[in-house]
Design a protein around this motif. Structure first.
Motif, PDB file in Angstrom:
ATOM      1  N   GLU A  83       0.826  -1.211   0.000  1.00 47.59           N
ATOM      2  CA  GLU A  83       0.000   0.000   0.000  1.00 47.59           C
ATOM      3  C   GLU A  83       0.858   1.259   0.000  1.00 47.59           C
ATOM      4  O   GLU A  83       0.544   2.219  -0.692  1.00 47.59           O
ATOM      5  CB  GLU A  83      -0.958  -0.004   1.191  1.00 47.59           C
ATOM      6  CG  GLU A  83      -2.082  -1.002   1.031  1.00 47.59           C
ATOM      7  CD  GLU A  83      -3.058  -1.008   2.191  1.00 47.59           C
ATOM      8  OE1 GLU A  83      -2.601  -0.898   3.354  1.00 47.59           O
ATOM      9  OE2 GLU A  83      -4.260  -1.129   1.934  1.00 47.59           O
ATOM     10  N   VAL A  87      -0.561   2.548  -3.526  1.00 44.76           N
ATOM     11  CA  VAL A  87      -1.830   3.265  -3.381  1.00 44.76           C
ATOM     12  C   VAL A  87      -1.638   4.780  -3.505  1.00 44.76           C
ATOM     13  O   VAL A  87      -0.753   5.362  -2.885  1.00 44.76           O
ATOM     14  CB  VAL A  87      -2.509   2.897  -2.039  1.00 44.76           C
ATOM     15  CG1 VAL A  87      -3.728   3.756  -1.777  1.00 44.76           C
ATOM     16  CG2 VAL A  87      -2.882   1.423  -2.038  1.00 44.76           C
ATOM     17  N   GLY A  88      -2.489   5.379  -4.355  1.00 40.80           N
ATOM     18  CA  GLY A  88      -2.478   6.830  -4.533  1.00 40.80           C
ATOM     19  C   GLY A  88      -1.437   7.340  -5.513  1.00 40.80           C
ATOM     20  O   GLY A  88      -1.370   8.532  -5.775  1.00 40.80           O
ATOM     21  N   ARG A 106      -4.222   4.622 -11.285  1.00 44.37           N
ATOM     22  CA  ARG A 106      -4.072   4.606  -9.828  1.00 44.37           C
ATOM     23  C   ARG A 106      -4.935   3.486  -9.249  1.00 44.37           C
ATOM     24  O   ARG A 106      -5.998   3.196  -9.760  1.00 44.37           O
ATOM     25  CB  ARG A 106      -4.503   5.935  -9.225  1.00 44.37           C
ATOM     26  CG  ARG A 106      -3.657   7.091  -9.683  1.00 44.37           C
ATOM     27  CD  ARG A 106      -4.113   8.403  -9.056  1.00 44.37           C
ATOM     28  NE  ARG A 106      -3.529   9.528  -9.752  1.00 44.37           N
ATOM     29  CZ  ARG A 106      -2.298   9.975  -9.562  1.00 44.37           C
ATOM     30  NH1 ARG A 106      -1.523   9.393  -8.678  1.00 44.37           N
ATOM     31  NH2 ARG A 106      -1.840  11.001 -10.246  1.00 44.37           N
ATOM     32  N   SER A 108      -6.300   1.129  -5.560  1.00 40.44           N
ATOM     33  CA  SER A 108      -6.527   1.076  -4.124  1.00 40.44           C
ATOM     34  C   SER A 108      -6.897  -0.351  -3.731  1.00 40.44           C
ATOM     35  O   SER A 108      -7.482  -1.087  -4.524  1.00 40.44           O
ATOM     36  CB  SER A 108      -7.626   2.046  -3.698  1.00 40.44           C
ATOM     37  OG  SER A 108      -8.837   1.722  -4.332  1.00 40.44           O
ATOM     38  N   THR A 110      -9.149  -2.840  -2.146  1.00 41.21           N
ATOM     39  CA  THR A 110     -10.581  -2.818  -1.856  1.00 41.21           C
ATOM     40  C   THR A 110     -11.005  -3.935  -0.912  1.00 41.21           C
ATOM     41  O   THR A 110     -12.095  -3.885  -0.358  1.00 41.21           O
ATOM     42  CB  THR A 110     -11.407  -2.918  -3.149  1.00 41.21           C
ATOM     43  OG1 THR A 110     -11.075  -4.138  -3.822  1.00 41.21           O
ATOM     44  CG2 THR A 110     -11.144  -1.722  -4.047  1.00 41.21           C
ATOM     45  N   VAL A 122      -7.105  -5.544  -5.457  1.00 45.05           N
ATOM     46  CA  VAL A 122      -6.722  -4.177  -5.793  1.00 45.05           C
ATOM     47  C   VAL A 122      -7.477  -3.784  -7.054  1.00 45.05           C
ATOM     48  O   VAL A 122      -7.524  -4.554  -8.018  1.00 45.05           O
ATOM     49  CB  VAL A 122      -5.200  -4.069  -6.043  1.00 45.05           C
ATOM     50  CG1 VAL A 122      -4.797  -2.621  -6.296  1.00 45.05           C
ATOM     51  CG2 VAL A 122      -4.420  -4.660  -4.885  1.00 45.05           C
TER      52      VAL A 122
END
Length: 135
Positions: A83, A87-88, A106, A108, A110, A122
């Motif tokens: 992460e 992530v992001g 991008r 995240s 889930t 993801v």
């Protein structure tokens, strides 16, 4: 990879060597087009104004990836590192399931599951058109 496992690279990093996980699911949504139509009261049907707005545009696509971790590994620490790294951030995504090109977008996490084989799901929202070549 073998069976239902796929080689997956995120920003050029192999998921197996970098985060100690394998990719068991790699699904890319199909292309969808956005057009511009309007209804005018008193007239039949709709009017297509797509060309007036510059033509047809493609909607973003979604890639769903499921990563499985070694049950003997330190699941939480690898997921936390994953992460932190992913992530992001804008990521280049390449899989041997789609070998001739890569996607950018991008993602995240889930879903996390630590039942049996620890897994995360993801979801990446990516540009609609794949980019030629391996990331």
């Amino acid at each position: 990879m073998h069976g239902n496992a796929y080689e997956l690279r995120l920003n050029g990093k192999d998921t197996l060597s970098e985060w100690h996980c394998i990719c068991g699911l790699f699904e890319v949504s199909g292309l969808t087009y956005k057009d511009y139509r309007v209804s005018v009261p008193g007239m039949h049907g709709t009017h297509d104004l797509t060309e007036a707005y510059g033509g047809v545009f493609l909607e973003d696509r979604q890639i769903t990836v499921q990563l499985g971790f070694d049950p003997k590994s330190s699941f939480d620490s690898y997921v936390d590192k994953f992460e932190d790294d992913i992530v992001g951030k804008r990521i280049k995504i390449w899989s041997e399931k789609e070998p001739g090109h890569h996607f950018e977008g991008r993602g995240s996490v889930t879903e996390r599951s630590n039942d049996g084989i620890p897994t995360i799901t993801v979801v990446f929202i990516v540009d609609p058109k794949p980019i030629s070549g391996r990331a």
